[in-house]
Design a protein around this motif. Structure first.
Motif, PDB file in Angstrom:
ATOM      1  N   PRO A 187       0.826  -1.214   0.000  1.00 42.53           N
ATOM      2  CA  PRO A 187       0.000   0.000   0.000  1.00 42.53           C
ATOM      3  C   PRO A 187       0.858   1.261   0.000  1.00 42.53           C
ATOM      4  CG  PRO A 187       0.005  -0.992   2.180  1.00 42.53           C
ATOM      5  CD  PRO A 187       0.787  -1.913   1.294  1.00 42.53           C
ATOM      6  N   THR A 188       0.424   2.231  -0.761  1.00 47.40           N
ATOM      7  CA  THR A 188       1.037   3.553  -0.777  1.00 47.40           C
ATOM      8  C   THR A 188      -0.061   4.576  -0.491  1.00 47.40           C
ATOM      9  OG1 THR A 188       0.712   3.955  -3.141  1.00 47.40           O
ATOM     10  CG2 THR A 188       2.705   2.755  -2.493  1.00 47.40           C
ATOM     11  N   VAL A 189       0.340   5.836  -0.349  1.00 53.92           N
ATOM     12  CA  VAL A 189      -0.613   6.868   0.052  1.00 53.92           C
ATOM     13  C   VAL A 189      -0.540   8.040  -0.919  1.00 53.92           C
ATOM     14  CG1 VAL A 189      -1.346   8.400   1.914  1.00 53.92           C
ATOM     15  CG2 VAL A 189      -0.298   6.208   2.473  1.00 53.92           C
ATOM     16  N   ASN A 190      -1.704   8.534  -1.308  1.00 54.56           N
ATOM     17  CA  ASN A 190      -1.795   9.794  -2.057  1.00 54.56           C
ATOM     18  C   ASN A 190      -2.216  10.887  -1.082  1.00 54.56           C
ATOM     19  OD1 ASN A 190      -1.272   8.178  -4.237  1.00 54.56           O
ATOM     20  ND2 ASN A 190      -3.258   8.442  -5.211  1.00 54.56           N
ATOM     21  N   LEU A 191      -1.439  11.941  -0.995  1.00 52.09           N
ATOM     22  CA  LEU A 191      -1.696  13.019  -0.039  1.00 52.09           C
ATOM     23  C   LEU A 191      -1.905  14.330  -0.782  1.00 52.09           C
ATOM     24  CD1 LEU A 191       1.019  12.189   2.665  1.00 52.09           C
ATOM     25  CD2 LEU A 191      -1.418  11.651   2.749  1.00 52.09           C
ATOM     26  N   TYR A 192      -3.077  14.919  -0.595  1.00 52.80           N
ATOM     27  CA  TYR A 192      -3.377  16.210  -1.207  1.00 52.80           C
ATOM     28  C   TYR A 192      -3.836  17.192  -0.126  1.00 52.80           C
ATOM     29  CZ  TYR A 192      -3.100  14.250  -5.919  1.00 52.80           C
ATOM     30  OH  TYR A 192      -2.664  13.675  -7.078  1.00 52.80           O
ATOM     31  N   PRO A 193      -2.924  17.658   0.722  1.00 52.13           N
ATOM     32  CA  PRO A 193      -3.317  18.597   1.775  1.00 52.13           C
ATOM     33  C   PRO A 193      -3.439  20.009   1.228  1.00 52.13           C
ATOM     34  CG  PRO A 193      -0.969  18.309   1.824  1.00 52.13           C
ATOM     35  CD  PRO A 193      -1.471  17.399   0.725  1.00 52.13           C
ATOM     36  N   SER A 194      -3.984  20.877   2.022  1.00 53.60           N
ATOM     37  CA  SER A 194      -3.789  22.301   1.754  1.00 53.60           C
ATOM     38  C   SER A 194      -2.308  22.587   1.953  1.00 53.60           C
ATOM     39  CB  SER A 194      -4.617  23.142   2.721  1.00 53.60           C
ATOM     40  OG  SER A 194      -4.152  24.472   2.726  1.00 53.60           O
ATOM     41  N   ASP A 195      -1.730  23.334   1.031  1.00 51.64           N
ATOM     42  CA  ASP A 195      -0.301  23.649   1.156  1.00 51.64           C
ATOM     43  C   ASP A 195       0.006  24.495   2.379  1.00 51.64           C
ATOM     44  OD1 ASP A 195       0.995  22.347  -1.097  1.00 51.64           O
ATOM     45  OD2 ASP A 195      -0.147  23.697  -2.364  1.00 51.64           O
ATOM     46  N   THR A 196      -1.015  25.052   3.013  1.00 47.44           N
ATOM     47  CA  THR A 196      -0.802  25.848   4.226  1.00 47.44           C
ATOM     48  C   THR A 196      -1.322  25.138   5.477  1.00 47.44           C
ATOM     49  OG1 THR A 196      -2.878  27.037   3.835  1.00 47.44           O
ATOM     50  CG2 THR A 196      -0.856  28.027   2.967  1.00 47.44           C
ATOM     51  N   PHE A 199      20.615  16.189  13.377  1.00 45.51           N
ATOM     52  CA  PHE A 199      19.295  16.351  12.782  1.00 45.51           C
ATOM     53  C   PHE A 199      19.373  17.154  11.479  1.00 45.51           C
ATOM     54  CE2 PHE A 199      18.702  16.066  17.353  1.00 45.51           C
ATOM     55  CZ  PHE A 199      17.669  15.147  17.480  1.00 45.51           C
ATOM     56  N   VAL A 200      18.490  16.794  10.578  1.00 47.24           N
ATOM     57  CA  VAL A 200      18.110  17.706   9.496  1.00 47.24           C
ATOM     58  C   VAL A 200      16.787  18.310   9.936  1.00 47.24           C
ATOM     59  CG1 VAL A 200      17.358  17.915   7.101  1.00 47.24           C
ATOM     60  CG2 VAL A 200      19.262  16.399   7.684  1.00 47.24           C
ATOM     61  N   VAL A 201      16.757  19.639  10.065  1.00 47.97           N
ATOM     62  CA  VAL A 201      15.545  20.298  10.541  1.00 47.97           C
ATOM     63  C   VAL A 201      14.935  21.099   9.391  1.00 47.97           C
ATOM     64  CG1 VAL A 201      16.326  20.406  12.929  1.00 47.97           C
ATOM     65  CG2 VAL A 201      16.813  22.310  11.410  1.00 47.97           C
ATOM     66  N   GLY A 202      13.607  21.074   9.347  1.00 51.68           N
ATOM     67  CA  GLY A 202      12.902  21.751   8.264  1.00 51.68           C
ATOM     68  C   GLY A 202      11.756  22.589   8.758  1.00 51.68           C
ATOM     69  N   PRO A 203      12.017  23.803   9.237  1.00 52.59           N
ATOM     70  CA  PRO A 203      10.919  24.696   9.608  1.00 52.59           C
ATOM     71  C   PRO A 203      10.188  25.167   8.350  1.00 52.59           C
ATOM     72  CG  PRO A 203      13.006  25.855   9.750  1.00 52.59           C
ATOM     73  CD  PRO A 203      13.343  24.433   9.427  1.00 52.59           C
ATOM     74  N   ALA A 204       8.859  25.117   8.385  1.00 54.60           N
ATOM     75  CA  ALA A 204       8.062  25.492   7.215  1.00 54.60           C
ATOM     76  C   ALA A 204       7.349  26.802   7.473  1.00 54.60           C
ATOM     77  CB  ALA A 204       7.056  24.391   6.894  1.00 54.60           C
ATOM     78  N   GLU A 205       7.588  27.796   6.609  1.00 55.15           N
ATOM     79  CA  GLU A 205       6.950  29.101   6.741  1.00 55.15           C
ATOM     80  C   GLU A 205       5.725  29.109   5.819  1.00 55.15           C
ATOM     81  OE1 GLU A 205       5.405  32.527   7.055  1.00 55.15           O
ATOM     82  OE2 GLU A 205       6.218  32.164   5.041  1.00 55.15           O
ATOM     83  N   LEU A 206       4.532  29.276   6.421  1.00 52.21           N
ATOM     84  CA  LEU A 206       3.281  29.130   5.685  1.00 52.21           C
ATOM     85  C   LEU A 206       2.536  30.442   5.484  1.00 52.21           C
ATOM     86  CD1 LEU A 206       1.888  25.931   7.472  1.00 52.21           C
ATOM     87  CD2 LEU A 206       3.462  26.078   5.524  1.00 52.21           C
ATOM     88  N   ASP A 207       3.008  31.526   6.043  1.00 53.87           N
ATOM     89  CA  ASP A 207       2.249  32.775   6.030  1.00 53.87           C
ATOM     90  C   ASP A 207       2.825  33.830   5.091  1.00 53.87           C
ATOM     91  OD1 ASP A 207       0.426  31.873   8.001  1.00 53.87           O
ATOM     92  OD2 ASP A 207       1.950  32.259   9.534  1.00 53.87           O
ATOM     93  N   ASP A 208       3.841  33.452   4.306  1.00 54.45           N
ATOM     94  CA  ASP A 208       4.507  34.398   3.405  1.00 54.45           C
ATOM     95  C   ASP A 208       5.066  35.597   4.151  1.00 54.45           C
ATOM     96  OD1 ASP A 208       4.161  32.923   1.054  1.00 54.45           O
ATOM     97  OD2 ASP A 208       2.131  33.685   0.782  1.00 54.45           O
ATOM     98  N   LEU A 209       5.646  35.304   5.308  1.00 51.25           N
ATOM     99  CA  LEU A 209       6.283  36.332   6.125  1.00 51.25           C
ATOM    100  C   LEU A 209       7.712  35.900   6.444  1.00 51.25           C
ATOM    101  CD1 LEU A 209       3.401  36.896   8.707  1.00 51.25           C
ATOM    102  CD2 LEU A 209       3.959  38.365   6.764  1.00 51.25           C
ATOM    103  N   ALA A 210       8.607  36.857   6.559  1.00 50.34           N
ATOM    104  CA  ALA A 210       9.941  36.558   7.062  1.00 50.34           C
ATOM    105  C   ALA A 210       9.814  36.277   8.559  1.00 50.34           C
ATOM    106  CB  ALA A 210      10.880  37.728   6.810  1.00 50.34           C
ATOM    107  N   THR A 211      10.256  35.108   8.993  1.00 51.74           N
ATOM    108  CA  THR A 211      10.025  34.661  10.364  1.00 51.74           C
ATOM    109  C   THR A 211      11.356  34.421  11.066  1.00 51.74           C
ATOM    110  OG1 THR A 211       7.965  33.615   9.685  1.00 51.74           O
ATOM    111  CG2 THR A 211       8.898  32.909  11.784  1.00 51.74           C
TER     112      THR A 211
END
Length: 886
Positions: free
Chosen positions: A216-225, A363-375
Motif C-alpha cells: 500500500p502507498t498513500v496519495n496526499l493532497y493537503p492544503s499547502d498551508t 538532525f536535518v531540521v525543516g521549519p516550514a513558513e506558511l504565512d509568506d512572512l519573514a520569520t
C-alpha cells in the motif's frame, strides 16, 4: 547523473536502490498527453530537474479503442519506445497500467465500450464481475509482458508496478478478491518488482484489499498551508513502518515546500502529481470533477506543474533542482533518518515543519513558513547558550543542519549548525592533503559552523556567514547565494487575425445532415451513444409530441444537451443526467429536437447526478411526455419515527406531509409511506425543491437514492394497481422539499436518430474550408469587438498568421462568452473549449496548443468552429497566439 539501479527493495522506513537507502522524487509524464516526438524532450527536462523517476499511466481506453484490438506499438502508443527513452535518460519508472487510472480522463481510462448500454458493458466495473475481469485479463495479457521485459531486474527502467488506483474512493464490495485477481494476473506475466496500490483517502486496506504481495502507498493532497499536515504524514510513515514498509507518497501537490515536509515526515518516494503537464489531444477529458457536478474538465491538463503542457519550465522547476541537489548531497544519511516532530528538536520560534534524526546523531531540521512572512527562528546547537538566530524566508521549508557528526564524511568533528542548504559533499581523499568540502546554498544571512577536532589541542571552529568560503586545513565550506528564480513564461500572446465565413448557412446545413442515421424500432427504448457505437461525437434525436402532453421531461441526457422545441432554441445545459423539462402549450402537437454532445465519461463515482457515476452512458437519455400532474405532498403515513419512544414501525401511523414529521432529534431517519396510483402506465415521482438526499423503495423492494440534483424516480407501470412508496429521510428542520408530484408519462415518439463522430465532423469542416472560394471568406479586423454567433448557426473561422516552423507549435488563448469553440488542425480536432457558462475545471478554459507535428513543417490552416451555447446566442471575442518551442 547517478546510474540507473538494477534492484529496488522495500523495508521498514527504507527504500533501497541496489542496496543503498534512497529518497526518490518522481514526476508524472503521461505519453498519451504529449506528442510522441516530444517524449524525450520532457524526459530530459525531468532528468535535469534532479527527479529520478517518472510516474507513467498507461491508458487502457487509449490503447484498446475497439474491443479486442489492442495497440501498444503505433507511433503515439508505442509503450516500449517510451520505456526505452526513459532508460536512456537513466530514469526509473513507476508504471501504472490500471485497469482504472482516474487521471481526470474519459471513464478514468476504462474503454468507452465498458460504459453505458454498450453490448460489451459488464454489470459492474472495478469488481470481480466475470465480464469485467475477462476484459481486464485481455488488457493485462497485452500490457504486462511489455512492462515485465522493461523491469530494472532485466536492465530496464520499470521499478514499481501499480495495479488499480485509489480503490478506497470506490464502493467495491470485494476488494480483497478483486486485488488478488489483479496480482495473480500481474505476477503471471513475470512482474518481479514490487506491486503497489495507492490509497486516495488513506484507507490502506480499501485501496489494496490487504491482498498478499500488494504494497500500500498513500496519495496526499493537503492544503499547502495546513499546519497539521506534518503529523498526518508521520502517522502514515509510522503505520507503514510497522508493516515493514516505507512511506511512498504516490501522488501529492506540486509545491516543493509541501514535498519537503513529506520527506521530513519520512517519505522515501514523493511523486507530485502532474509536475509535467499535458494536453488531451488524443483522449477525451472527463466530465464532473472535484465536487462540482456541472464541471467539465478542460483539454488543457495543467495544474501549474513545473513543466507547462507545451514543455516550458516554470519557476517551480528551480525548486526541483534545489531539492534534488540537497537530497543527493545528504544521500543515504537522510534516507535512513527517522522522522520526529520539529518541536522535539532545539528550534524555537516556529512549530510547523518537521525534522529527521540522523543515524549516528544530529538532525536535518525543516521549519516550514506558511504565512509568506519573514520569520525569526533560533537554532540551539548542543553546548550553545545563545543559539543561532536565523530568518526563515517567506514560503520556504529549508533543510538545515543541527549537531551533525562529520565522521560519515571522512572528517572528525561536527557540523554544529547550518542555516543554508547542503548541496554538495566531497570527502577528503585518503593519502592526500585534500580536506572535506561541504558546499551550501543560502541567503545573505546564511550561517554555517563546523567544530573540527584538532590534534592535542582545542577544537577548531570554522564559521562562514553569508556567501563566501571559510577554510582550514581540515575543511572548506563554500556558501553560494541562492539562485534567483528565472522567469520562464513567454511574452504576452499576440492577437491572431481571423476570417469568418460570410455564408454561415452552408456550415449549418452541412452539420445538420452529417453522420449516420440509425433505424428505429417501434416501442423500443432509445439507445445510448455506446449502444450506437459512438465513442466520441454527437447524438441528435427528433421527436413528435402529443397534443395531450403538458410538459416534456428529458432524463439521463449527457453531456452538453441542447433542446429545440418547435424551432425555438432553449440553449445548452450540462445536466449530467439530471432532469430537464419544458412546458407544452396544450391542444396542439409539438416537435422536439435533443442534441447531446459527448465531452467525456465520468471518471469518478458520484451519486448526485445519473451520468456522474462510473459506467454511466452518454446520449439523449429518455424523453417522456407528461400527460397528468398530481400533487401528492400530503397524507403520507409516518410509519417509523426517530424519537426515543419508538420501538419500530407504528401500529397506527399518523398522516403528515412528506418530510413534515417534527422531531427533537434532527439527523435521525423517519420512514414515510403512501400508496400512489393506480399507475396504469409509467409514472415519475418528482420531489420538487428537494434539499437533502432520501432513500426510496417501491413495493418493499431495494432502496434507491434520490438526490437534490436529480429529484426524480421512474415508477414502473402497475396495471390497475397502486405502487407502495416508502421514503426514508432524516428530519430536516428547514424543510425537506417544496412539494411531491406524481407525473403520468408516456415515452415520446422518436422520428429520427442520428450520430456524428467527432473525427467525421473535423474532416467535413476541413473539406468545407478547403472547397470554399477565397471570396467566400470575410476578413475580420484584428481589433474587432466581438463576433455574435446565433443559436444553431455555427460559424467557421480561419486563423491568419498562424504559420509555424518544424520546431514550433502554436499556443492559443481563446476568448468569448457563451460559446463553444472547437479547434481544428491537420484535418482533426485539437481541442474544445466552453467559454462562459458552464463551469470548467483543470487548466485555463480558453487555452489550446497545436503541436508542430500536427500540421507539418510548413504549417497549415487552423480552423475554429464557434457555436453558441445560450438560446440567445453568444459572442466570440477572438484569439491570441504565442510561439512555443519543443
Amino acid at each position: 547523473m547517478t546510474p540507473r539501479p538494477t534492484t529496488l527493495e522495500l523495508g521498514a522506513g527504507r527504500l533501497l536502490l541496489d542496496g543503498t537507502p534512497s529518497v526518490l522524487l518522481c514526476s508524472s509524464v503521461f505519453p498519451f498527453r504529449i506528442p510522441s516526438e516530444q517524449w524525450d524532450h520532457r524526459l530530459q527536462l525531468v532528468q535535469e530537474s534532479g527527479y529520478r523517476m517518472v510516474d507513467l499511466y498507461v491508458h487502457w481506453g487509449f490503447h484498446e479503442q475497439v474491443p479486442g484490438t489492442i495497440d501498444l506499438s503505433s507511433p503515439e502508443r508505442d509503450l516500449a519506445r517510451f520505456l526505452e527513452l526513459a532508460a536512456a535518460r537513466d530514469l526509473l519508472v513507476m508504471a501504472r497500467p490500471g485497469p482504472y487510472i482516474c487521471s481526470e480522463t474519459d471513464g478514468g481510462g476504462l474503454p468507452w465500450w465498458l460504459h453505458g448500454d454498450a453490448a460489451t458493458a459488464p454489470a459492474a466495473l472495478r469488481t470481480t464481475d466475470p465480464a469485467y475481469l475477462e476484459a481486464v485479463d485481455r488488457w493485462f495479457d497485452a500490457v504486462m509482458p511489455i512492462l515485465a521485459a522493461a523491469q530494472i531486474v532485466r536492465g530496464g527502467p520499470v521499478a514499481l508496478v501499480q495495479i488499480e488506483n485509489e480503490l478506497d474512493f470506490f464502493d467495491c464490495p470485494d476488494p480483497e478478491d478483486y486485488m488478488a485477481h489483479l496480482v495473480e494476473r500481474t505476477r503471471a506475466h513475470g512482474i518481479e518488482v514490487p506491486i503497489i496500490a495507492c490509497a486516495g483517502q488513506g484507507d490502506l486496506a480499501g485501496a489494496s484489499g490487504d491482498a498478499e504481495h500488494v504494497v500500500p502507498t498513500v496519495n496526499l493532497y493537503p492544503s499547502d498551508t495546513s499546519r497539521s499536515f506534518d503529523a498526518e504524514a508521520r502517522h502514515y510513515a509510522a503505520e507503514l513502518a510497522s508493516r515493514n514498509l516505507p512511506l511512498m507518497v504516490t501522488e501529492t501537490n506540486r509545491m516543493h515546500r509541501t514535498l519537503r515536509r513529506e520527506i521530513l515526515a519520512g517519505a522515501r518516494l514523493v511523486a507530485p502529481y502532474l509536475q509535467t503537464s499535458g494536453f488531451d489531444h488524443l483522449v477525451l477529458p472527463s466530465a464532473g470533477n472535484w465536487g462540482d457536478p456541472g464541471n467539465l474538465m478542460t483539454h488543457d491538463y495543467d495544474f501549474d506543474g513545473y513543466l507547462t503542457p507545451d514543455g516550458r519550465r516554470r519557476p517551480e522547476y528551480d525548486e526541483a533542482v534545489a531539492l534534488g541537489a540537497t537530497l543527493a548531497a545528504w544521500g543515504d544519511r537522510l534516507a535512513t533518518a527517522l522522522p520526529v516532530p520539529l518541536d522535539s528538536v532545539a528550534v524555537d520560534g516556529i512549530a510547523t515543519g518537521g525534522a529527521l534524526a540522523l543515524d549516528g546523531g544530529g538532525f536535518v531540521v525543516g521549519p516550514a513558513e506558511l504565512d509568506d512572512l519573514a520569520t525569526a527562528v533560533l537554532l540551539r546547537p548542543s553546548g550553545s547558550t545563545a543559539g543561532i538566530a536565523a530568518v526563515l524566508a517567506p514560503g520556504t521549508c529549508p533543510f538545515w543542519a543541527l549537531d551533525v557528526p562529520l565522521e560519515p564524511w571522512g572528517a572528525e568533528g561536527t557540523l554544529t549548525a547550518a542555516t543554508a542548504e547542503l548541496i554538495g559533499v566531497r570527502p577528503p581523499i585518503a593519502g592526500t592533503s585534500d580536506s572535506l568540502v561541504l558546499t551550501f546554498e543560502g541567503g545573505v544571512d546564511a550561517h554555517v559552523a563546523l567544530e573540527l577536532a584538532a590534534d592535542g589541542g582545542e577544537p577548531e571552529h570554522l564559521v562562514q556567514t553569508g556567501p563566501g568560503e571559510a577554510r582550514s586545513q581540515s575543511a572548506r565550506i563554500p556558501v553560494r547565494l541562492i539562485v534567483q528564480e528565472r522567469a520562464y513564461s513567454l511574452a504576452d500572446p499576440e492577437p491572431v487575425l481571423a476570417r469568418v465565413a460570410a455564408h454561415r448557412l452552408p456550415v449549418h446545413d452541412a452539420l445538420a445532415e452529417l453522420g449516420t442515421v440509425h433505424p428505429l424500432e417501434e416501442g423500443a427504448a432509445l439507445p445510448g451513444a455506446e449502444r450506437l457505437g459512438l465513442a466520441d461525437g454527437r447524438v441528435r434525436a427528433e421527436f413528435e409530441l402529443s397534443a395531450e402532453a403538458t410538459e416534456v421531461l428529458v432524463l439521463e441526457a449527457a453531456d452538453l444537451v441542447r433542446l429545440e422545441l418547435d424551432g425555438t432554441d432553449h440553449g445548452v445545459s450540462v445536466t449530467h443526467g439530471a432532469p430537464r423539462s419544458l412546458p407544452l402549450a396544450p391542444g396542439t402537437g409539438h416537435a422536439l429536437r435533443v442534441d447531446a454532445e459527448i465531452w467525456g465519461r465520468a471518471n469518478f463515482d458520484d451519486a448526485r447526478r445519473p451520468a456522474l457515476h462510473l459506467g454511466a452512458g452518454r446520449g439523449t437519455g429518455q424523453v417522456l411526455q407528461v400527460l397528468r400532474t398530481e400533487d401528492v405532498s400530503d397524507a403520507w403515513e409516518v410509519r417509523r419515527i426517530p424519537d426515543r419512544r419508538s420501538r419500530g414501525d407504528l401500529a397506527a401511523p399518523p398522516l403528515r406531509e412528506l418530510g413534515g414529521w417534527s422531531s427533537a432529534r434532527p439527523g435521525r431517519d423517519t420512514l414515510y409511506g403512501r400508496a400512489l396510483g393506480p399507475v396504469t402506465s409509467s409514472a415519475v415521482l418528482r420531489l420538487v425543491g428537494l434539499t437533502h438526499p432520501v432513500h426510496v423503495a417501491l413495493d418493499g423492494g431495494e432502496e434507491t437514492l434520490v438526490v437534490p440534483d436529480a429529484p426524480v424516480l421512474v415508477l414502473p407501470g402497475a396495471g390497475s394497481g397502486a405502487v407502495d412508496v416508502t421514503v426514508r429521510t432524516p428530519h430536516v428542520p428547514g424543510g425537506l422539499l417544496e412539494r411531491v408530484e406524481l407525473l403520468t408519462v408516456v415515452p415520446a415518439r422518436c422520428t429520427r436518430l442520428r450520430t456524428l463522430a467527432e473525427a467525421d465532423l473535423a474532416a467535413e469542416l476541413t473539406a468545407v474550408a478547403a472547397a470554399s472560394a477565397e471570396e467566400a471568406w470575410t476578413a475580420v479586423p484584428a481589433a474587432f469587438d466581438g463576433l455574435r454567433v446565433g443559436a444553431g448557426r455555427p460559424v467557421l473561422l480561419r486563423l491568419e498568421g498562424a504559420d509555424r516552423t518544424s520546431d514550433q507549435g502554436l499556443l492559443l488563448e481563446l476568448a468569448g462568452q457563451d460559446v463553444e469553440v472547437t479547434v481544428l488542425a491537420g484535418g482533426r480536432r485539437v481541442s474544445r473549449h466552453v467559454l462562459g457558462e458552464p463551469v470548467v475545471g483543470g487548466g485555463p478554459a480558453g487555452r489550446s496548443w497545436v503541436p508542430a507535428s500536427w500540421c507539418g513543417p510548413e504549417g497549415g490552416e487552423v480552423l475554429l468552429l464557434v457555436e453558441a451555447i445560450e438560446g440567445a446566442g453568444g459572442i466570440f471575442e477572438g484569439a491570441r497566439r504565442a510561439a512555443t518551442s519543443r
